[in-house]
Write an enzyme that holds these catalytic residues in place. Sequence first.
Site, PDB file in Angstrom:
ATOM      1  N   ASP A  44      -4.420  -7.468  32.487  1.00  0.00           N
ATOM      2  CA  ASP A  44      -5.801  -6.998  32.481  1.00  0.00           C
ATOM      3  C   ASP A  44      -6.656  -7.839  33.431  1.00  0.00           C
ATOM      4  OD1 ASP A  44      -5.956  -9.304  30.976  1.00  0.00           O
ATOM      5  OD2 ASP A  44      -6.684  -8.336  29.151  1.00  0.00           O
ATOM      6  N   SER A  45      -6.033  -8.835  34.049  1.00  0.00           N
ATOM      7  CA  SER A  45      -6.662  -9.576  35.145  1.00  0.00           C
ATOM      8  C   SER A  45      -7.041  -8.647  36.286  1.00  0.00           C
ATOM      9  CB  SER A  45      -5.722 -10.673  35.659  1.00  0.00           C
ATOM     10  OG  SER A  45      -4.430 -10.155  35.924  1.00  0.00           O
ATOM     11  N   ASP A  83      -0.139  -5.508  29.872  1.00  0.00           N
ATOM     12  CA  ASP A  83      -1.148  -6.051  28.971  1.00  0.00           C
ATOM     13  C   ASP A  83      -1.753  -4.961  28.096  1.00  0.00           C
ATOM     14  OD1 ASP A  83      -1.700  -8.752  28.747  1.00  0.00           O
ATOM     15  OD2 ASP A  83      -2.846  -8.832  30.610  1.00  0.00           O
ATOM     16  N   LYS A 113       2.133  -7.014  26.162  1.00  0.00           N
ATOM     17  CA  LYS A 113       1.615  -8.348  25.851  1.00  0.00           C
ATOM     18  C   LYS A 113       0.260  -8.224  25.170  1.00  0.00           C
ATOM     19  CE  LYS A 113      -0.251 -11.137  29.006  1.00  0.00           C
ATOM     20  NZ  LYS A 113      -1.582 -11.417  28.380  1.00  0.00           N
ATOM     21  N   GLU A 115      -2.957 -10.691  23.102  1.00  0.00           N
ATOM     22  CA  GLU A 115      -3.504 -12.022  22.906  1.00  0.00           C
ATOM     23  C   GLU A 115      -3.816 -12.291  21.440  1.00  0.00           C
ATOM     24  OE1 GLU A 115      -5.839 -11.923  27.233  1.00  0.00           O
ATOM     25  OE2 GLU A 115      -6.943 -12.438  25.407  1.00  0.00           O
ATOM     26  N   GLU A 182      -1.570 -20.345  27.838  1.00  0.00           N
ATOM     27  CA  GLU A 182      -2.545 -20.434  28.931  1.00  0.00           C
ATOM     28  C   GLU A 182      -3.616 -21.482  28.658  1.00  0.00           C
ATOM     29  OE1 GLU A 182      -5.605 -17.715  31.625  1.00  0.00           O
ATOM     30  OE2 GLU A 182      -4.313 -16.738  30.149  1.00  0.00           O
TER      31      GLU A 182
END
Length: 275
Positions: A44-45, A83, A113, A115, A182
């Site tokens: 999502d960067s 993501d 992925k 978070e 991270e």
Amino acid sequence: MKNTVLTFKQAKEEKRRLSMLTAYDYSMAKIIDESGVNGILIGDSLGMVIKGEDDTLAVTMDEIIYHTKAVKKGAKNALIVSDMPFLSYHVSIEQAVLNAGRLIKEGGANAVKLEGGANVAAQIKAIVDAQIPVMGHIGLTPQSVNAFGGFKVQGKSESAAKQLIDDAVLIEKAGAFSIVLEGIPEKVAELITNAVSIPTIGIGAGKYCDGQILVYQDMLGMFNDFVPKFVKQYANVGNVMREAISSYVKEVQAGDFPEEKHTFKIDENELKKLY
């Protein structure tokens, strides 16, 4: 040879380091894949490096799916991880499973992925129970930027470090095949890596992780305005691109491009018929 979740598991068992990079389109995915990385993350960067946003929060499921499709066509050997964007797995376990399924069915990802730690353990278990591999992500989790008060290193106190270790253990118990660490102190990342049997993938987490991941624009030096502390620039592609484009502009303006070797011909007899 195609990388799979088993490749990641075996790498940790055999103490082989894993390499990952982000990618968002066919062209870069092809180059990155041919360079031998184990995994590609459609992160999502993309909200920041593709769309120019200040954070990742506005990225949608449809955008991740769109970019995953493109990457899938370019990457033949890397494990493709997509993501799950902000609020695509937070509302309910059912929502989490359905959205993870979309990334696999519509996007073509091999894994997803998400978070979080203890707060998303139930979602991870449900997604894994649906036969979808999950990569965890703890530490400086960008989707929590507002809760953190900015992009700040996490796990710097004893209690915060212990929480990260506990979260990693819970993520493994929930069934994740690996965890991204991270923005945490190197020694804390080492403790986490030793506490779990699944591979840890570091970004700003030091050398003791089982693997590393970077945003490709960062490591290729495409942007000069800001370089994160944890990034090593392996090239300065941004300057090379600017110089090449400037040369193109100058040659077009001067009439030096295209040259004869860049043009197509028509038979002279056919040409005469046009006059």
